[in-house]
Write a protein that holds these residues in place. Structure first.
Motif, PDB file in Angstrom:
ATOM      1  N   ALA A  86       0.786  -1.243   0.000  1.00 32.04           N
ATOM      2  CA  ALA A  86       0.000   0.000   0.000  1.00 32.04           C
ATOM      3  C   ALA A  86       0.814   1.288   0.000  1.00 32.04           C
ATOM      4  CB  ALA A  86      -0.953  -0.007   1.189  1.00 32.04           C
ATOM      5  N   SER A 128      -7.769   6.522  -3.382  1.00 37.05           N
ATOM      6  CA  SER A 128      -6.868   6.764  -4.509  1.00 37.05           C
ATOM      7  C   SER A 128      -7.460   6.254  -5.827  1.00 37.05           C
ATOM      8  CB  SER A 128      -5.505   6.125  -4.243  1.00 37.05           C
ATOM      9  OG  SER A 128      -5.657   4.734  -4.140  1.00 37.05           O
ATOM     10  N   TYR A 150      -0.672   1.270  -7.423  1.00 39.97           N
ATOM     11  CA  TYR A 150      -1.373   0.846  -6.201  1.00 39.97           C
ATOM     12  C   TYR A 150      -2.880   1.076  -6.368  1.00 39.97           C
ATOM     13  CZ  TYR A 150      -3.538   1.465  -1.657  1.00 39.97           C
ATOM     14  OH  TYR A 150      -4.425   1.408  -0.612  1.00 39.97           O
ATOM     15  N   ASN A 178      -7.894   9.146   4.521  1.00 43.06           N
ATOM     16  CA  ASN A 178      -6.578   9.036   5.182  1.00 43.06           C
ATOM     17  C   ASN A 178      -6.676   8.613   6.641  1.00 43.06           C
ATOM     18  OD1 ASN A 178      -5.939  10.604   2.713  1.00 43.06           O
ATOM     19  ND2 ASN A 178      -3.904  10.589   3.614  1.00 43.06           N
ATOM     20  N   HIS A 195       3.902   7.780   5.843  1.00 43.92           N
ATOM     21  CA  HIS A 195       2.701   8.570   6.092  1.00 43.92           C
ATOM     22  C   HIS A 195       2.967   9.828   6.903  1.00 43.92           C
ATOM     23  CE1 HIS A 195       0.935   4.722   4.908  1.00 43.92           C
ATOM     24  NE2 HIS A 195      -0.008   5.484   4.392  1.00 43.92           N
ATOM     25  N   LEU A 196       2.184  10.836   6.587  1.00 42.96           N
ATOM     26  CA  LEU A 196       2.353  12.155   7.181  1.00 42.96           C
ATOM     27  C   LEU A 196       2.363  12.148   8.717  1.00 42.96           C
ATOM     28  CD1 LEU A 196       2.162  15.302   7.277  1.00 42.96           C
ATOM     29  CD2 LEU A 196      -0.248  15.085   6.749  1.00 42.96           C
ATOM     30  N   ARG A 211       9.620  16.956   6.293  1.00 38.83           N
ATOM     31  CA  ARG A 211       9.571  17.483   4.924  1.00 38.83           C
ATOM     32  C   ARG A 211       8.138  17.551   4.427  1.00 38.83           C
ATOM     33  NH1 ARG A 211      14.367  15.222   5.718  1.00 38.83           N
ATOM     34  NH2 ARG A 211      16.056  16.271   4.642  1.00 38.83           N
ATOM     35  N   PHE A 213       5.966  17.777   1.271  1.00 41.77           N
ATOM     36  CA  PHE A 213       6.184  17.533  -0.153  1.00 41.77           C
ATOM     37  C   PHE A 213       5.290  18.423  -1.015  1.00 41.77           C
ATOM     38  CE2 PHE A 213       7.241  13.167   1.625  1.00 41.77           C
ATOM     39  CZ  PHE A 213       8.605  13.399   1.603  1.00 41.77           C
ATOM     40  N   CYS A 224      -0.939  19.839  -0.081  1.00 34.36           N
ATOM     41  CA  CYS A 224      -2.053  18.921  -0.397  1.00 34.36           C
ATOM     42  C   CYS A 224      -3.105  18.925   0.712  1.00 34.36           C
ATOM     43  CB  CYS A 224      -1.535  17.496  -0.523  1.00 34.36           C
ATOM     44  SG  CYS A 224      -0.575  17.214  -1.990  1.00 34.36           S
ATOM     45  N   ARG A 226      -6.085  16.624   2.577  1.00 34.80           N
ATOM     46  CA  ARG A 226      -6.566  15.253   2.782  1.00 34.80           C
ATOM     47  C   ARG A 226      -7.682  15.242   3.824  1.00 34.80           C
ATOM     48  NH1 ARG A 226      -4.117  14.844  -1.138  1.00 34.80           N
ATOM     49  NH2 ARG A 226      -2.477  13.388  -1.739  1.00 34.80           N
ATOM     50  N   ARG A 292       5.906  14.946  -4.126  1.00 31.47           N
ATOM     51  CA  ARG A 292       6.177  13.505  -4.129  1.00 31.47           C
ATOM     52  C   ARG A 292       5.415  12.891  -5.304  1.00 31.47           C
ATOM     53  NH1 ARG A 292       4.236  10.218   1.146  1.00 31.47           N
ATOM     54  NH2 ARG A 292       2.229  10.484   0.135  1.00 31.47           N
ATOM     55  N   ASP A 295       1.220  12.053  -5.805  1.00 32.98           N
ATOM     56  CA  ASP A 295       0.312  12.761  -4.888  1.00 32.98           C
ATOM     57  C   ASP A 295      -0.676  13.631  -5.668  1.00 32.98           C
ATOM     58  OD1 ASP A 295       1.177  11.825  -2.455  1.00 32.98           O
ATOM     59  OD2 ASP A 295       2.634  13.437  -2.141  1.00 32.98           O
TER      60      ASP A 295
HETATM   61  N1  UFG Z   1       3.416  14.185   3.224  1.00 32.77           N
HETATM   62  C1  UFG Z   1       4.425  15.110   3.454  1.00 32.77           C
HETATM   63  N2  UFG Z   1       5.530  14.695   4.123  1.00 32.77           N
HETATM   64  C2  UFG Z   1       5.688  13.419   4.566  1.00 32.77           C
HETATM   65  C3  UFG Z   1       4.651  12.473   4.324  1.00 32.77           C
HETATM   66  C4  UFG Z   1       3.526  12.901   3.643  1.00 32.77           C
HETATM   67  O1  UFG Z   1       4.312  16.273   3.063  1.00 32.77           O
HETATM   68  O2  UFG Z   1       6.728  13.115   5.152  1.00 32.77           O
HETATM   69  C5  UFG Z   1       2.206  14.622   2.507  1.00 32.77           C
HETATM   70  C6  UFG Z   1       2.006  13.857   1.220  1.00 32.77           C
HETATM   71  O3  UFG Z   1       2.760  14.423   0.177  1.00 32.77           O
HETATM   72  C7  UFG Z   1       0.498  14.000   1.040  1.00 32.77           C
HETATM   73  C8  UFG Z   1      -0.047  14.048   2.473  1.00 32.77           C
HETATM   74  O4  UFG Z   1       1.073  14.362   3.287  1.00 32.77           O
HETATM   75  O5  UFG Z   1       0.226  15.201   0.431  1.00 32.77           O
HETATM   76  C9  UFG Z   1      -0.615  12.721   2.935  1.00 32.77           C
HETATM   77  O6  UFG Z   1       0.358  11.719   2.684  1.00 32.77           O
HETATM   78  P1  UFG Z   1       0.277  10.260   3.309  1.00 32.77           P
HETATM   79  O7  UFG Z   1       1.424   9.470   2.774  1.00 32.77           O
HETATM   80  O8  UFG Z   1       0.086  10.329   4.769  1.00 32.77           O
HETATM   81  O9  UFG Z   1      -1.095   9.748   2.715  1.00 32.77           O
HETATM   82  P2  UFG Z   1      -1.554   9.565   1.203  1.00 32.77           P
HETATM   83  O10 UFG Z   1      -2.603  10.591   0.972  1.00 32.77           O
HETATM   84  O11 UFG Z   1      -0.443   9.475   0.249  1.00 32.77           O
HETATM   85  O12 UFG Z   1      -2.039   8.101   1.382  1.00 32.77           O
HETATM   86  C10 UFG Z   1      -3.351   7.699   1.551  1.00 32.77           C
HETATM   87  C11 UFG Z   1      -3.442   6.536   2.527  1.00 32.77           C
HETATM   88  C12 UFG Z   1      -2.584   5.421   1.998  1.00 32.77           C
HETATM   89  C13 UFG Z   1      -3.011   5.075   0.635  1.00 32.77           C
HETATM   90  C14 UFG Z   1      -2.954   6.304  -0.240  1.00 32.77           C
HETATM   91  C15 UFG Z   1      -3.426   6.049  -1.595  1.00 32.77           C
HETATM   92  O13 UFG Z   1      -3.041   6.952   3.800  1.00 32.77           O
HETATM   93  O14 UFG Z   1      -2.647   4.296   2.831  1.00 32.77           O
HETATM   94  O15 UFG Z   1      -3.760   7.301   0.316  1.00 32.77           O
HETATM   95  O16 UFG Z   1      -3.439   7.231  -2.339  1.00 32.77           O
HETATM   96  F1  UFG Z   1      -2.177   4.167   0.128  1.00 32.77           F
END
Ligand code: UFG
Length: 335
Positions: A86, A128, A150, A178, A195-196, A211, A213, A224, A226, A292, A295
């Motif tokens: 994931a 997603s 994914y 999220n 994860h954030l 960081r 992104f 972004c 969420r 990243r 995203d």
């Molecule tokens: N982010 C940062 N810095 C970090 C980590 C994340 O800025 O160190 C940002 C990401 O760029 C994004 C936001 O925080 O904009 C959320 O990122 P996450 O990785 O926490 O979550 P995602 O939205 O990417 O992921 C979610 C679910 C996942 C799933 C994914 C599918 O939490 O399990 O959606 O799109 F896989």
């Protein structure tokens, strides 16, 4: 009650098992190819309720033998299928691994469910699958345009599940937004962590660079947005789904699981700084980095259908999520 949970060693799977055991004293038969500290804690707390089988769902012959064994001993009421790779960015790097693992495991599971007359399935899908939002909040009818391998694997699995419903399977596909936070001693653990919220909390406690992104997205502050949902609320959506399936009150549905509230990444960082102000390690700082891969700018759920059809009422907000994630990390450090 006997619930078969694939991926029950993972973050969401183990939290779901915990709540099912607490609410129903059910037997949770967990299939996972990995063990984890969450599973270990769960088994220590509820040795009578956890049956663990370490197995790769992609290994059809081994899974068939296991199904023979399990169904001889238990009548399985519901299967909750969490097991999957994931990490979005990783899926772009290893598309074959992601598609092969996530799709084959699902097909093997469905086939054996049908063979053994196990009819109720809850599938862990993802927001997603929608890709870049054409409108927000996103309802379940929003077009599906997955942007990553994914997300594609989740969309394909949803389609396969839909086909299997013609073979007698009754399913609920839950599209998570999220999930974050912890339920007491069970919290977010991924390896590697991407994860954030867990990364942010870790840097706040340990004093590191966090960081962000991208600050050039078309959103109010450029970061972004969420829809963060507390893990306990997310787990609740599974419990409600289970109850509806068992009472035969619902058939073959897809639900968004979010709280219909968007927070930008920068808002999350600032909220955490506000809540934990005096406790933050002075070495903590955050910086902006480039975007990243994979995203999308904004993912916020219209969560009206799940409210109407399942009676879903999320109880927690962003502050609760951050607080539980903080408590979990502190508890881990003190062990
Ligand atoms: N982010 C940062 N810095 C970090 C980590 C994340 O800025 O160190 C940002 C990401 O760029 C994004 C936001 O925080 O904009 C959320 O990122 P996450 O990785 O926490 O979550 P995602 O939205 O990417 O992921 C979610 C679910 C996942 C799933 C994914 C599918 O939490 O399990 O959606 O799109 F896989």
């Amino acid at each position: 009650m006997n619930i078969l949970i694939t991926g029950g060693s993972g973050y969401i799977g183990s939290c779901t098992a915990l709540k099912i055991i607490q609410k129903y004293k059910a037997k949770c038969i967990i299939i996972d190819k990995k063990e984890s500290s969450n599973l270990e804690k769960l088994t220590l707390s509820y040795p009578q309720n956890i049956v663990f089988h370490k197995i790769d769902l992609c290994n059809y012959s081994a899974l068939s033998v296991l199904f023979e064994e399990i169904t001889r001993e238990y009548k399985i009421d519901v299967v909750i299928h969490f097991a999957a790779y994931a990490i979005v960015a990783e899926s772009e790097k290893y598309p074959h691994t992601y598609l092969q693992n996530n799709i084959n495991s699902t097909v093997n599971l469905l086939d054996l469910m049908v063979k053994h007359n196990i009819n109720n399935l809850i599938f862990s899908s993802s927001a997603s699958v929608y890709g870049e939002a054409k409108y927000v909040p996103i309802d379940e009818d929003h077009p599906l345009e997955p942007q990553s391998f994914y997300a594609l694997s989740k969309k394909v699995c949803e389609e396969i599940i839909q086909r299997y419903s013609k073979k007698g399977l009754n399913f609920i596909n839950l599209r998570y937004f999220n999930p974050a936070g912890a339920i007491g001693y069970l919290g977010e653990e991924h390896n590697p962590e991407t994860h954030l919220i867990p990364l942010l909390i870790k840097s706040l406690i340990e004093g590191g660079i966090f960081r962000i992104f991208g600050n050039d997205f078309p959103t109010k502050d450029g970061t972004c947005i969420r829809d963060f949902i507390h893990i306990e609320d997310l787990v609740d959506s599974h419990i409600l789904s289970m109850e509806k399936l068992l009472n035969e009150e619902i058939e073959n549905e897809v639900f968004n699981v979010g709280i219909n509230q968007g927070h930008s990444v920068l808002e999350v960082v600032n909220k955490a700084i506000e809540i934990f102000k005096n406790k933050i390690n002075p070495r903590f700082k955050y910086i902006f980095e480039s975007r990243r891969e994979g995203d999308v700018p904004i993912l916020v759920a219209k969560a009206e259908k799940i409210k109407r059809k399942l009676g879903f009422k999320p109880k927690y907000n962003l502050e609760d999520i951050l607080q539980s994630a903080w408590n979990y990390q502190i508890h881990k450090i003190s062990l």
